[in-house]
Write a protein that holds these residues in place. Structure first.
Motif, mmCIF file in Angstrom:
data_model
loop_
_atom_site.group_PDB
_atom_site.id
_atom_site.type_symbol
_atom_site.label_atom_id
_atom_site.label_comp_id
_atom_site.label_asym_id
_atom_site.label_seq_id
_atom_site.Cartn_x
_atom_site.Cartn_y
_atom_site.Cartn_z
ATOM 1 N N GLU A 28 0.859 -1.194 0.000
ATOM 2 C CA GLU A 28 0.000 0.000 0.000
ATOM 3 C C GLU A 28 0.892 1.240 0.000
ATOM 4 O O GLU A 28 1.854 1.312 0.762
ATOM 5 C CB GLU A 28 -0.915 -0.015 1.243
ATOM 6 N N GLY A 29 0.530 2.213 -0.827
ATOM 7 C CA GLY A 29 1.338 3.419 -0.925
ATOM 8 C C GLY A 29 1.141 4.395 0.224
ATOM 9 O O GLY A 29 2.094 5.031 0.686
ATOM 10 N N ASP A 30 -0.083 4.537 0.689
ATOM 11 C CA ASP A 30 -0.343 5.563 1.700
ATOM 12 C C ASP A 30 -0.156 5.008 3.115
ATOM 13 O O ASP A 30 -0.756 4.000 3.487
ATOM 14 C CB ASP A 30 -1.767 6.105 1.550
ATOM 15 N N LYS A 31 0.637 5.710 3.913
ATOM 16 C CA LYS A 31 0.976 5.173 5.233
ATOM 17 C C LYS A 31 -0.208 5.209 6.214
ATOM 18 O O LYS A 31 -0.337 4.324 7.058
ATOM 19 C CB LYS A 31 2.215 5.847 5.812
ATOM 20 N N ASN A 32 -1.080 6.217 6.079
ATOM 21 C CA ASN A 32 -2.238 6.273 6.988
ATOM 22 C C ASN A 32 -3.235 5.158 6.693
ATOM 23 O O ASN A 32 -3.825 4.569 7.603
ATOM 24 C CB ASN A 32 -2.929 7.638 6.889
ATOM 25 N N VAL A 33 -3.418 4.878 5.408
ATOM 26 C CA VAL A 33 -4.311 3.787 5.007
ATOM 27 C C VAL A 33 -3.718 2.446 5.468
ATOM 28 O O VAL A 33 -4.438 1.584 5.994
ATOM 29 C CB VAL A 33 -4.519 3.796 3.467
ATOM 30 N N SER A 53 -3.499 -2.321 9.042
ATOM 31 C CA SER A 53 -2.800 -3.072 10.076
ATOM 32 C C SER A 53 -3.738 -3.377 11.256
ATOM 33 O O SER A 53 -3.751 -4.493 11.785
ATOM 34 C CB SER A 53 -1.601 -2.240 10.505
ATOM 35 N N LYS A 54 -4.549 -2.368 11.631
ATOM 36 C CA LYS A 54 -5.511 -2.571 12.741
ATOM 37 C C LYS A 54 -6.555 -3.606 12.357
ATOM 38 O O LYS A 54 -6.934 -4.466 13.154
ATOM 39 C CB LYS A 54 -6.205 -1.248 13.081
ATOM 40 N N ASN A 55 -7.042 -3.517 11.108
ATOM 41 C CA ASN A 55 -8.074 -4.466 10.673
ATOM 42 C C ASN A 55 -7.524 -5.890 10.608
ATOM 43 O O ASN A 55 -8.202 -6.847 10.976
ATOM 44 C CB ASN A 55 -8.632 -4.049 9.303
ATOM 45 N N ILE A 56 -6.272 -6.009 10.138
ATOM 46 C CA ILE A 56 -5.631 -7.335 10.032
ATOM 47 C C ILE A 56 -5.475 -7.934 11.437
ATOM 48 O O ILE A 56 -5.716 -9.113 11.657
ATOM 49 C CB ILE A 56 -4.272 -7.201 9.298
ATOM 50 N N LYS A 57 -5.135 -7.076 12.400
ATOM 51 C CA LYS A 57 -4.993 -7.522 13.784
ATOM 52 C C LYS A 57 -6.358 -7.966 14.329
ATOM 53 O O LYS A 57 -6.481 -9.023 14.947
ATOM 54 C CB LYS A 57 -4.439 -6.361 14.620
ATOM 55 N N ALA A 58 -7.368 -7.150 14.043
ATOM 56 C CA ALA A 58 -8.721 -7.482 14.525
ATOM 57 C C ALA A 58 -9.194 -8.808 13.944
ATOM 58 O O ALA A 58 -9.966 -9.538 14.580
ATOM 59 C CB ALA A 58 -9.694 -6.356 14.150
ATOM 60 N N ALA A 59 -8.739 -9.124 12.725
ATOM 61 C CA ALA A 59 -9.150 -10.375 12.083
ATOM 62 C C ALA A 59 -8.239 -11.544 12.493
ATOM 63 O O ALA A 59 -8.445 -12.674 12.047
ATOM 64 C CB ALA A 59 -9.126 -10.210 10.564
ATOM 65 N N SER A 60 -7.244 -11.260 13.331
ATOM 66 C CA SER A 60 -6.271 -12.266 13.806
ATOM 67 C C SER A 60 -5.586 -13.011 12.663
ATOM 68 O O SER A 60 -5.442 -14.235 12.706
ATOM 69 C CB SER A 60 -6.944 -13.301 14.720
ATOM 70 N N CYS A 61 -5.168 -12.269 11.643
ATOM 71 C CA CYS A 61 -4.469 -12.898 10.519
ATOM 72 C C CYS A 61 -2.967 -12.747 10.703
ATOM 73 O O CYS A 61 -2.451 -11.634 10.615
ATOM 74 C CB CYS A 61 -4.862 -12.239 9.200
ATOM 75 N N LYS A 88 1.771 -10.129 5.290
ATOM 76 C CA LYS A 88 2.956 -9.292 5.481
ATOM 77 C C LYS A 88 2.715 -7.987 4.718
ATOM 78 O O LYS A 88 2.541 -8.007 3.498
ATOM 79 C CB LYS A 88 4.184 -10.044 4.960
ATOM 80 N N GLN A 89 2.699 -6.880 5.461
ATOM 81 C CA GLN A 89 2.420 -5.580 4.842
ATOM 82 C C GLN A 89 3.703 -4.856 4.439
ATOM 83 O O GLN A 89 4.685 -4.876 5.175
ATOM 84 C CB GLN A 89 1.687 -4.686 5.842
ATOM 85 N N PHE A 90 3.631 -4.182 3.294
ATOM 86 C CA PHE A 90 4.711 -3.311 2.831
ATOM 87 C C PHE A 90 4.102 -1.955 2.522
ATOM 88 O O PHE A 90 3.024 -1.885 1.927
ATOM 89 C CB PHE A 90 5.366 -3.872 1.559
ATOM 90 N N VAL A 91 4.801 -0.893 2.937
ATOM 91 C CA VAL A 91 4.277 0.448 2.685
ATOM 92 C C VAL A 91 5.230 1.190 1.762
ATOM 93 O O VAL A 91 6.422 1.322 2.052
ATOM 94 C CB VAL A 91 4.090 1.246 4.003
ATOM 95 N N GLY A 92 4.686 1.656 0.635
ATOM 96 C CA GLY A 92 5.494 2.395 -0.333
ATOM 97 C C GLY A 92 4.822 2.356 -1.694
ATOM 98 O O GLY A 92 3.906 1.563 -1.912
ATOM 99 N N ARG A 93 5.279 3.245 -2.573
ATOM 100 C CA ARG A 93 4.723 3.223 -3.937
ATOM 101 C C ARG A 93 5.138 1.923 -4.618
ATOM 102 O O ARG A 93 6.277 1.478 -4.454
ATOM 103 C CB ARG A 93 5.280 4.367 -4.768
ATOM 104 N N PHE A 94 4.240 1.372 -5.441
ATOM 105 C CA PHE A 94 4.597 0.161 -6.202
ATOM 106 C C PHE A 94 5.865 0.450 -7.013
ATOM 107 O O PHE A 94 6.751 -0.396 -7.116
ATOM 108 C CB PHE A 94 3.480 -0.251 -7.177
ATOM 109 N N GLN A 95 5.900 1.671 -7.601
ATOM 110 C CA GLN A 95 7.036 2.041 -8.456
ATOM 111 C C GLN A 95 8.361 1.934 -7.688
ATOM 112 O O GLN A 95 9.404 1.647 -8.270
ATOM 113 C CB GLN A 95 6.893 3.489 -8.953
#
Ligand SMILES: C[S@@+](CC[C@H](N)C(=O)[O-])C[C@H]1O[C@@H](n2cnc3c(N)ncnc32)[C@H](O)[C@@H]1O
Length: 225
Positions: free
Chosen positions: A113-118, A123-131, A135-142
């Motif tokens: 995901e590019g936007d850090k706030n999103v 991250s909170k939703n993934i935690k709530a879903a206990s997944c 593995k999250q990466f933050v940055g532009r695809f480019q």
């Protein structure tokens, strides 16, 4: 596509409960959009790279992405094919990652995901879903796709759901292709979203590596075996 069970529908219900909870909080959020905007926008590569800032809230942001039958399809694809490694371009608030992660607990979902706030909301939703298999990466695809691909090494499934620009989509497809395993599946969202995406899909589905494809008007599914 596989038949879904009562347990699968219970999983969908629990995911959508997380979405509803965060939506109703209406938390304001500043977002930088590195994507193509809307189908009428003709954003230049420079504008998309720089990003377009907007103020939104968790209701709007968490409403974005696959839901209902489309979320069920992506869940089913993972459940049926049990990919070891899945690459997702476009985490947004994490819901498609969660659907895929719940489809097979032994699959590892690498999502960008590019936007850090999103990404923080995701991250909170993934935690709530206990997944624990996301593995999250933050940055532009480019900027970070090459590094993520080198880390994954071999991709069994990819879901391309961000930066719906013809040139960008074709570029990501070309970058991903050498990393695909023998029996891989690549899914594109919004293949009819704009003139550019229709043209990109036309090229992708006719690629010599694509052995079979399904055109679901919104999702395009390519099979590489
Ligand atoms: C349609 S949303 C993804 C929805 C999500 N896959 C779902 O179904 O729940 C697309 C996401 O891709 C991100 N994005 C778009 N262009 C990007 C780029 N060039 N680099 C990184 N992220 C980008 C946006 O910030 C947005 O959150």
């Amino acid at each position: 596509m596989i038949n879904l069970t009562k347990e699968d529908y219970e999983i969908f219900e629990s995911i959508e409960k997380i979405r509803e909870e965060i939506k109703k909080k209406y938390i304001p959020i500043k977002v930088i959009d590195y994507g193509a905007g809307n189908p009428e926008n003709e954003r230049s590569a420079h504008t998309m790279y720089k990003g377009v800032e907007k103020i939104t809230n968790t209701f709007e942001q968490c409403s974005i992405g696959l839901k209902e039958k489309w979320a069920e399809i992506i869940y089913s694809l993972v459940k049926e094919n049990m990919p070891k490694k899945v690459l997702e371009l476009g985490t947004c608030c994490g819901f498609s990652s969660i659907y895929m992660a719940k489809g097979c607990s032994s699959s590892l979902i690498y999502t960008i995901e590019g936007d850090k706030n999103v990404a923080k909301i995701a991250s909170k939703n993934i935690k709530a879903a206990s997944c624990s298999n996301i593995k999250q990466f933050v940055g532009r695809f480019q900027d970070i796709l090459d590094d993520v691909l080198n880390e994954i090494k071999e991709i069994d499934m990819a879901f391309i759901d961000g930066h719906h620009d013809k040139k960008a989509t074709l570029n990501y497809f070309e970058k991903i292709k050498p990393f695909l395993s023998e029996k891989s599946i690549v899914i594109f969202d919004d293949i009819s979203w704009s003139k550019g995406m229709i043209e990109a899909w036309e090229i992708i589905k006719n690629d010599s590596m694509v052995k079979e494809y399904k055109d679901l008007k919104k999702l395009g599914i390519c099979y590489f075996y």
